[in-house]
Enzyme design. Structure first.
Site, PDB file in Angstrom:
ATOM      1  N   ALA A 156       1.116  -1.109   0.558  1.00 39.54           N
ATOM      2  CA  ALA A 156      -0.013  -0.118   0.299  1.00 39.54           C
ATOM      3  C   ALA A 156       0.758   1.194   0.044  1.00 39.54           C
ATOM      4  O   ALA A 156       0.149   2.115  -0.843  1.00 39.54           O
ATOM      5  CB  ALA A 156      -1.282   0.118   1.146  1.00 39.54           C
ATOM      6  N   TYR A 157       2.042   1.135   1.235  1.00 39.57           N
ATOM      7  CA  TYR A 157       2.885   2.488   0.810  1.00 39.57           C
ATOM      8  C   TYR A 157       3.497   2.703  -0.904  1.00 39.57           C
ATOM      9  O   TYR A 157       3.540   4.004  -1.184  1.00 39.57           O
ATOM     10  CB  TYR A 157       3.953   2.826   2.023  1.00 39.57           C
ATOM     11  CG  TYR A 157       4.948   2.923   2.382  1.00 39.57           C
ATOM     12  CD1 TYR A 157       4.732   4.524   2.400  1.00 39.57           C
ATOM     13  CD2 TYR A 157       5.803   3.197   2.068  1.00 39.57           C
ATOM     14  CE1 TYR A 157       5.834   5.517   2.025  1.00 39.57           C
ATOM     15  CE2 TYR A 157       7.638   4.035   1.690  1.00 39.57           C
ATOM     16  CZ  TYR A 157       7.278   4.818   1.571  1.00 39.57           C
ATOM     17  OH  TYR A 157       7.665   5.583   1.928  1.00 39.57           O
TER      18      TYR A 157
END
Length: 248
Positions: A156-157
């Site tokens: 996600a990052y």
């Protein structure tokens, strides 16, 4: 507060300037004679400490708060640079958050929070930079070396930083003829309090050994890279620079 009333030759806005890397960037630019607006979101005391250190060392700086994902608040940040120093020449976008979990377990509220700060915030600031930077200016956004390391829990990052890289590279082409460079810096493991928090000594040692230089990066390492792009590195444009000590 500032140490002088003269109009500086160059002015920088450093988002996330109260953080470990952002603070080092602000101090490094100030040491080169650039007046700095030290942005913070919630860390007013830390931003004031950065300003106090800059002014104690003979530099010029002021702290300013903004929610960067809010277009009006971000515009007010740039207006503060105009009010205090007369314009903006350099924008360094270090502000961001990192929330980790396997993709299948990532909380969508956490994902949305990262997207708001890392992607929308960078987009809003980049848009303002494109509209206000003076000729000879530089926009430096922040990505991460994780975008090409494929480390579990970082999906996600890394996705938010992949978006930052895309908008950065396209904006560099859109500003043709303006004499403004647009690049991204992608740090590797860097010894900031945020990075070290919660990691065991063994984990830190393993990450430090990953680079051929066999150490973690420091905020000053990253700040030197930014200072090059903000100053003499005028022929580097539309690039992502991996400041990671040689991690593949």
């Amino acid at each position: 507060m500032t140490t002088t009333q003269r109009t500086p030759e160059r002015v920088a806005v450093v988002t996330g300037g109260s953080g470990g890397i952002g603070g080092a960037v602000a101090r490094r630019l100030a040491a080169a004679g650039t007046a700095v607006v030290v942005h913070y979101s919630g860390g007013r005391a830390r931003a004031d400490e950065v300003v106090e250190r800059i002014t104690a060392e003979g530099g010029t700086a002021v702290a300013a708060r903004a929610d960067l994902a809010d277009a009006d608040e971000a515009a007010a940040l740039f207006a503060a640079a105009e009010e205090h120093f007369g314009g903006v020449d350099v924008v360094v976008n270090t502000a961001g958050i990192m929330l980790l979990a396997p993709l299948a377990e990532m909380d969508l509220d956490d994902f949305d929070r990262m997207h708001r700060i890392n992607v929308r915030g960078t987009f809003v600031v980049s848009r303002l930079a494109a509209r206000t930077l003076r000729p000879g200016g530089a926009l430096i956004n922040f990505s991460t070396s994780v975008t090409r390391l494929q480390q579990p829990t970082y999906a996600a990052y890394a996705a938010t930083k992949g978006a930052v890289e895309a908008m950065t590279l396209i904006l560099a082409r859109e500003l043709r003829g303006r004499d403004i460079t647009v690049n991204a810096v992608a740090p590797g493991p860097t010894a900031t309090p945020l990075f070290l928090d919660g990691k065991s000594e063994q984990t830190v040692e393993r990450l430090a050994a990953a680079a051929p230089l066999e150490r973690l990066g420091t905020p000053d390492d990253i700040a030197e890279t930014v200072a090059f792009l903000a100053g003499p590195g005028r022929w580097i444009n539309g690039q992502v620079l991996y400041a990671n000590g040689g991690i593949a």
